[in-house]
Write a protein that holds these residues in place. Structure first.
Motif, PDB file in Angstrom:
ATOM      1  N   THR A 128       0.852  -1.178   0.000  1.00  0.00           N
ATOM      2  CA  THR A 128       0.000   0.000   0.000  1.00  0.00           C
ATOM      3  C   THR A 128       0.900   1.243   0.000  1.00  0.00           C
ATOM      4  OG1 THR A 128      -0.089  -0.262   2.411  1.00  0.00           O
ATOM      5  CG2 THR A 128      -1.954  -1.092   1.158  1.00  0.00           C
ATOM      6  N   THR A 129       0.395   2.430  -0.359  1.00  0.00           N
ATOM      7  CA  THR A 129      -0.955   2.646  -0.826  1.00  0.00           C
ATOM      8  C   THR A 129      -0.902   3.169  -2.248  1.00  0.00           C
ATOM      9  OG1 THR A 129      -1.715   3.214   1.400  1.00  0.00           O
ATOM     10  CG2 THR A 129      -3.099   3.914  -0.379  1.00  0.00           C
ATOM     11  N   ASP A 130      -1.708   2.565  -3.103  1.00  0.00           N
ATOM     12  CA  ASP A 130      -1.858   3.021  -4.479  1.00  0.00           C
ATOM     13  C   ASP A 130      -2.311   4.487  -4.483  1.00  0.00           C
ATOM     14  OD1 ASP A 130      -2.595   3.443  -7.112  1.00  0.00           O
ATOM     15  OD2 ASP A 130      -4.207   1.960  -7.114  1.00  0.00           O
ATOM     16  N   PRO A 131      -1.580   5.395  -5.147  1.00  0.00           N
ATOM     17  CA  PRO A 131      -1.984   6.806  -5.155  1.00  0.00           C
ATOM     18  C   PRO A 131      -3.405   7.032  -5.671  1.00  0.00           C
ATOM     19  CG  PRO A 131       0.244   6.583  -5.999  1.00  0.00           C
ATOM     20  CD  PRO A 131      -0.293   5.189  -5.844  1.00  0.00           C
ATOM     21  N   ALA A 132      -3.896   6.133  -6.523  1.00  0.00           N
ATOM     22  CA  ALA A 132      -5.267   6.279  -7.040  1.00  0.00           C
ATOM     23  C   ALA A 132      -6.314   6.020  -5.960  1.00  0.00           C
ATOM     24  CB  ALA A 132      -5.485   5.330  -8.215  1.00  0.00           C
ATOM     25  N   GLY A 133      -5.885   5.440  -4.837  1.00  0.00           N
ATOM     26  CA  GLY A 133      -6.813   5.195  -3.740  1.00  0.00           C
ATOM     27  C   GLY A 133      -6.245   5.648  -2.411  1.00  0.00           C
ATOM     28  N   ARG A 134      -5.520   6.765  -2.435  1.00  0.00           N
ATOM     29  CA  ARG A 134      -4.790   7.219  -1.243  1.00  0.00           C
ATOM     30  C   ARG A 134      -5.622   8.185  -0.422  1.00  0.00           C
ATOM     31  NH1 ARG A 134       1.282   8.462  -2.447  1.00  0.00           N
ATOM     32  NH2 ARG A 134       1.343   6.189  -2.552  1.00  0.00           N
ATOM     33  N   SER A 135      -6.677   7.668   0.167  1.00  0.00           N
ATOM     34  CA  SER A 135      -7.491   8.400   1.142  1.00  0.00           C
ATOM     35  C   SER A 135      -8.108   7.365   2.061  1.00  0.00           C
ATOM     36  CB  SER A 135      -8.590   9.215   0.459  1.00  0.00           C
ATOM     37  OG  SER A 135      -9.579   8.356  -0.086  1.00  0.00           O
ATOM     38  N   ARG A 136      -8.535   7.810   3.237  1.00  0.00           N
ATOM     39  CA  ARG A 136      -9.147   6.861   4.173  1.00  0.00           C
ATOM     40  C   ARG A 136     -10.355   6.179   3.532  1.00  0.00           C
ATOM     41  NH1 ARG A 136      -8.685   7.793  10.221  1.00  0.00           N
ATOM     42  NH2 ARG A 136      -6.991   9.258  10.534  1.00  0.00           N
ATOM     43  N   LEU A 139      -9.275   3.725   0.693  1.00  0.00           N
ATOM     44  CA  LEU A 139      -8.580   2.531   1.158  1.00  0.00           C
ATOM     45  C   LEU A 139      -9.528   1.602   1.903  1.00  0.00           C
ATOM     46  CD1 LEU A 139      -5.942   0.994   1.308  1.00  0.00           C
ATOM     47  CD2 LEU A 139      -5.341   2.299   3.363  1.00  0.00           C
ATOM     48  N   ILE A 140     -10.363   2.144   2.768  1.00  0.00           N
ATOM     49  CA  ILE A 140     -11.331   1.314   3.487  1.00  0.00           C
ATOM     50  C   ILE A 140     -12.303   0.677   2.491  1.00  0.00           C
ATOM     51  CG2 ILE A 140     -13.251   1.367   5.127  1.00  0.00           C
ATOM     52  CD1 ILE A 140     -11.650   3.508   6.676  1.00  0.00           C
ATOM     53  N   GLY A 141     -12.693   1.441   1.453  1.00  0.00           N
ATOM     54  CA  GLY A 141     -13.571   0.884   0.424  1.00  0.00           C
ATOM     55  C   GLY A 141     -12.927  -0.280  -0.309  1.00  0.00           C
ATOM     56  N   ARG A 142     -11.644  -0.150  -0.602  1.00  0.00           N
ATOM     57  CA  ARG A 142     -10.942  -1.252  -1.273  1.00  0.00           C
ATOM     58  C   ARG A 142     -10.820  -2.465  -0.367  1.00  0.00           C
ATOM     59  NH1 ARG A 142      -6.086   0.913  -5.210  1.00  0.00           N
ATOM     60  NH2 ARG A 142      -7.291   2.478  -6.346  1.00  0.00           N
ATOM     61  N   PHE A 143     -10.585  -2.239   0.915  1.00  0.00           N
ATOM     62  CA  PHE A 143     -10.555  -3.364   1.858  1.00  0.00           C
ATOM     63  C   PHE A 143     -11.905  -4.080   1.884  1.00  0.00           C
ATOM     64  CE2 PHE A 143      -6.716  -1.537   3.979  1.00  0.00           C
ATOM     65  CZ  PHE A 143      -5.958  -2.690   4.015  1.00  0.00           C
ATOM     66  N   ALA A 144     -12.988  -3.317   1.826  1.00  0.00           N
ATOM     67  CA  ALA A 144     -14.321  -3.924   1.821  1.00  0.00           C
ATOM     68  C   ALA A 144     -14.527  -4.786   0.578  1.00  0.00           C
ATOM     69  CB  ALA A 144     -15.389  -2.831   1.895  1.00  0.00           C
ATOM     70  N   VAL A 174      -4.634   3.372   9.423  1.00  0.00           N
ATOM     71  CA  VAL A 174      -5.105   3.664   8.062  1.00  0.00           C
ATOM     72  C   VAL A 174      -4.714   5.087   7.686  1.00  0.00           C
ATOM     73  CG1 VAL A 174      -7.150   4.024   6.621  1.00  0.00           C
ATOM     74  CG2 VAL A 174      -6.997   1.993   8.068  1.00  0.00           C
ATOM     75  N   GLY A 175      -4.919   6.026   8.614  1.00  0.00           N
ATOM     76  CA  GLY A 175      -4.545   7.411   8.354  1.00  0.00           C
ATOM     77  C   GLY A 175      -3.056   7.571   8.102  1.00  0.00           C
ATOM     78  N   HIS A 176      -2.240   6.882   8.890  1.00  0.00           N
ATOM     79  CA  HIS A 176      -0.790   6.950   8.677  1.00  0.00           C
ATOM     80  C   HIS A 176      -0.412   6.378   7.314  1.00  0.00           C
ATOM     81  CE1 HIS A 176       0.048   8.517  12.572  1.00  0.00           C
ATOM     82  NE2 HIS A 176      -0.282   7.423  13.242  1.00  0.00           N
ATOM     83  N   SER A 177      -1.094   5.324   6.908  1.00  0.00           N
ATOM     84  CA  SER A 177      -0.792   4.694   5.615  1.00  0.00           C
ATOM     85  C   SER A 177      -1.075   5.637   4.459  1.00  0.00           C
ATOM     86  CB  SER A 177      -1.604   3.406   5.457  1.00  0.00           C
ATOM     87  OG  SER A 177      -1.349   2.794   4.211  1.00  0.00           O
ATOM     88  N   VAL A 178      -2.229   6.273   4.473  1.00  0.00           N
ATOM     89  CA  VAL A 178      -2.587   7.107   3.322  1.00  0.00           C
ATOM     90  C   VAL A 178      -1.818   8.429   3.300  1.00  0.00           C
ATOM     91  CG1 VAL A 178      -4.881   6.064   3.136  1.00  0.00           C
ATOM     92  CG2 VAL A 178      -4.599   8.159   4.483  1.00  0.00           C
ATOM     93  N   ARG A 179      -1.221   8.807   4.430  1.00  0.00           N
ATOM     94  CA  ARG A 179      -0.384  10.013   4.447  1.00  0.00           C
ATOM     95  C   ARG A 179       1.074   9.720   4.077  1.00  0.00           C
ATOM     96  NH1 ARG A 179      -3.783  11.180   8.890  1.00  0.00           N
ATOM     97  NH2 ARG A 179      -2.310  10.258  10.382  1.00  0.00           N
TER      98      ARG A 179
END
Length: 262
Positions: A128-136, A139-144, A174-179
């Motif tokens: 992680t994290t793909d820049p195309a999905g780099r928001s909370r 990313l949570i949506g992709r996990f779902a 999750v927040g640390h990952s997307v930042r």
């Protein structure tokens, strides 16, 4: 029933009691498996077992997760990497193959940049994290979505890990990952990585894994019929890919006249 090849241990690093499972191996670089943002050593045991007997294997629980100490705040990527460096220093290991999965791949990349002296080889599995999905939300949506294509037998293990970590820590991580801009680390890795992933992974799709390999000078390997948790559900094929990568890396070290993990 416990796997008798693996032994539990706790050592203190940077003031945090740090748990790991470890298994001795015949030689070569020890493999350190780094788990993702909501889990622990438990879900990595399938690939750990597949690798045991070929190499020494260590699976630490990051601070806040599994059986390790629970700091008051969730660590970001840098703090986890610094903690792992201190933990490796305490153990006095030679250079290791650091193999991170998902958020653990972000930690592995940062560790390799901060302490290249500790690194023999790098595996970035489902990074992680793909820049195309780099928001909370993304990313949570992709996990779902990933839950729909994962093997259902994983659910009890994952639920226990989330309970151990506490949901607030998972959300904070999750927040640390997307930042975290992993690209900055990918361009500075001391050795080319193996970029491993599943063909069905909606969190780190093939397009993103190819970009990771291109930025880092690594090689991308895709496991058919696997989703995000490729190290869990396709453990034997993942272990085979990791072993091939370590053989190639060992040959490169030998050409340089150095085998720091022998």
């Amino acid at each position: 029933m416990p796997d008798l090849r693996f032994h539990s241990r706790r050592v203190t690093a940077r003031g945090v009691p740090t748990h790991d499972l470890h298994s001795d191996g015949p030689g070569g670089p020890p493999i350190v498996l780094i788990h993702g943002l909501a889990v622990s050593h438990r879900y990595l045991m399938p690939v750990a077992r597949a690798l045991a007997g070929r190499h020494p294997v260590l699976i630490p629980d990051l601070p806040g997760f599994g059986k390790s100490g629970k700091p008051d705040r969730a660590y970001d990527v840098s703090r986890h990497a610094e903690h792992l460096a201190a933990w490796l220093d305490v153990l006095g290991l030679p250079r290791v193959c650091v193999a991170g999965h998902s958020f653990g791949a972000e930690v592995a990349a940062r560790l390799a940049v901060l302490r290249p002296d500790l690194i023999a080889a790098i595996v970035l599995a489902s990074p992680t994290t793909d820049p195309a999905g780099r928001s909370r939300r993304a990313l949570i949506g992709r996990f779902a979505v990933d839950l729909l294509v994962e093997q259902p037998w994983q659910a009890p293990v994952l639920a226990r890990d989330v309970a151990d970590a506490r949901p607030w820590r998972v959300l904070a991580t999750v927040g640390h990952s997307v930042r975290n801009a992993i690209e900055d680390d990918l361009r500075r890795l001391p050795v080319p990585p193996l970029v491993l992933g599943g063909a069905l992974d909606p969190i780190t799709p093939l397009r993103w894994r190819a970009e990771v390999a291109a930025m880092s000078g690594g090689v991308s390997v895709t496991i058919p019929s696997a989703a995000h948790n490729v190290l869990t559900t396709s453990a034997r094929r993942s272990a085979a890919a990791i072993t091939r990568h370590l053989r190639a890396t060992t040959r490169e070290w030998a050409r340089s006249g150095t085998l720091p993990f022998a």
